[in-house]
Design an enzyme around this catalytic site. Sequence first.
Site, PDB file in Angstrom:
ATOM      1  CE  LYS A 267      44.049  38.386  39.367  1.00 36.34           C
ATOM      2  NZ  LYS A 267      45.012  37.754  38.424  1.00 36.34           N
TER       3      LYS A 267
HETATM    4  N1  PMP Z   1      48.084  35.778  45.216  1.00 38.85           N
HETATM    5  C1  PMP Z   1      46.790  35.432  45.240  1.00 38.85           C
HETATM    6  C2  PMP Z   1      46.163  35.102  46.558  1.00 38.85           C
HETATM    7  C3  PMP Z   1      46.056  35.384  44.056  1.00 38.85           C
HETATM    8  O1  PMP Z   1      44.750  35.030  44.077  1.00 38.85           O
HETATM    9  C4  PMP Z   1      46.697  35.688  42.828  1.00 38.85           C
HETATM   10  C5  PMP Z   1      45.933  35.636  41.548  1.00 38.85           C
HETATM   11  N2  PMP Z   1      45.521  34.353  41.155  1.00 38.85           N
HETATM   12  C6  PMP Z   1      48.063  36.014  42.846  1.00 38.85           C
HETATM   13  C7  PMP Z   1      48.715  36.061  44.066  1.00 38.85           C
HETATM   14  C8  PMP Z   1      48.874  36.211  41.589  1.00 38.85           C
HETATM   15  O2  PMP Z   1      48.542  37.311  40.835  1.00 38.85           O
HETATM   16  P1  PMP Z   1      48.654  37.320  39.252  1.00 38.85           P
HETATM   17  O3  PMP Z   1      47.438  36.605  38.721  1.00 38.85           O
HETATM   18  O4  PMP Z   1      48.666  38.759  38.899  1.00 38.85           O
HETATM   19  O5  PMP Z   1      49.903  36.613  38.819  1.00 38.85           O
END
Ligand code: PMP
Length: 340
Positions: free
Chosen positions: A53
Site C-alpha cells: 500500500k
Molecule cells: N494485503 C494487505 C495486507 C492489505 O492491507 C491490502 C490492502 N487493503 C491488500 C492485500 C490488497 O491490496 P489492494 O487494496 O490493492 O487490493
Amino acid sequence: MPKPSLSNPAAVRDGFVDAIGNTPLIALPKLSAAIGRTILGKAEFLNPGGSVKDRAARGIIEDFERRGLLAPGGTVVEGTAGNTGIGLALVGNARGYRTVIVMPDDQAAEKYGLLRTFGAELHVVAAVPFTNDANYYHAARRIAESIPGAVWSNQFENTANRAAHEATTGPEIIAQTGGELNAFVAAAGTGGTIAGVGLALKAYDPSIAVVLADPYGSALFSYVKTGELATEGDSNAEGIGIKRITANFDGAPVDDALRVDDRTLVEMAHWLLRAEGLFVGGSAALNVAAAARYARTLPSDSVVVTVLCDGGERYRSRLYDDDWLRENDVVPFAQDLAFL
Ligand code: PMP
C-alpha cells in the site's frame, strides 16, 4: 533539492517516497519444485513502509498535489485496515502532511501501534458492515469533511490507487520476468493491485491470465464466476475481501477466481516461513496458495507471479501466535505441502 555527491547517484533513492517500489521478484524454489511450475512473489513487504500500500499512498498523495488540492501543512484523511494508513502516514511525514486515520477495531494490534508511533491521528471505530453509516469508510469521509482543506484519500473509489500499480507494479513485473509469465494471481482489498497490474499485463500481452484470489466472506469470487455479488462463509484475513464493486476493482481484467480458506492461509504462512524463510502476512500467504493451485492447472513449464503484500511482523499477535491460532482453531499441522 541538493543531491548527496556519491560515486553512484543512480543507485541512491531520494528519500522515503523515492524508495517505494522497484521491489525484488522472489522465486519460491521449494514451492516451485514441489508443484513443477515456477512461482514468483513480488516482495512488496520490502517497501519502506512495509507493504504494497506504500505505492497507493504515494500515488494518491501525488495525484492530490498535481491537482493542487494538497500543499505542505495539509491534512490527509483515510479509512483503512491499516496498511494504507501506514503508507500515508510515512509519505505524509516525508512531505509535511498531517494524517488522520480511521480503522475498524478488529485488526491486528501491531498496525494501531505503528500508526500511533508514526504520529498519525488514529480513530478506532467499531467494525460494522459497510451498509452501516458508522463503518470506518463513512466515518473517514465525515472527518475529512469536518476539517477545512483536508483531503479524503478514499482508496476504494480513488483510481489514483490502481493507476499507481498500472504505472509501477505492472511494468516492474514485465521487466523482471522479461514478459515471460503465464498468470498473475492476487487478492483484492480495494482492487487497486489486481486491476492496475492486470491492466498493465493485458496491455503488454492479453494472453497473460489475471486471476483473483479471494478469502471466504468476500463477494468477489462469486462476482467473477457468476456476475452476482454473493458471500459464503467468513475469514480472519486482514486487508482483503470486498462485498461491493469499488471503482478500483470495476473493469479489472480478471479471467478467473479461486477461493482459499483460512486453514490453507495459515498452513501456507507457516510453511513459507519454515521452508522458504519468508515471513509474510496472511494475504501474501493466501496469494501464494492460490498462485500454486492455479499454476497446477497450467502446463508444467508455466510461470505464475503473485504478491507478497506485507510482512509477518504485523501479525505476530495473531497469525504467528499459538494462543490466537488455538482460539481460532487453525493451529497449523502440516509439515509438507499436503494441505495444498
Ligand atoms: N494485503 C494487505 C495486507 C492489505 O492491507 C491490502 C490492502 N487493503 C491488500 C492485500 C490488497 O491490496 P489492494 O487494496 O490493492 O487490493
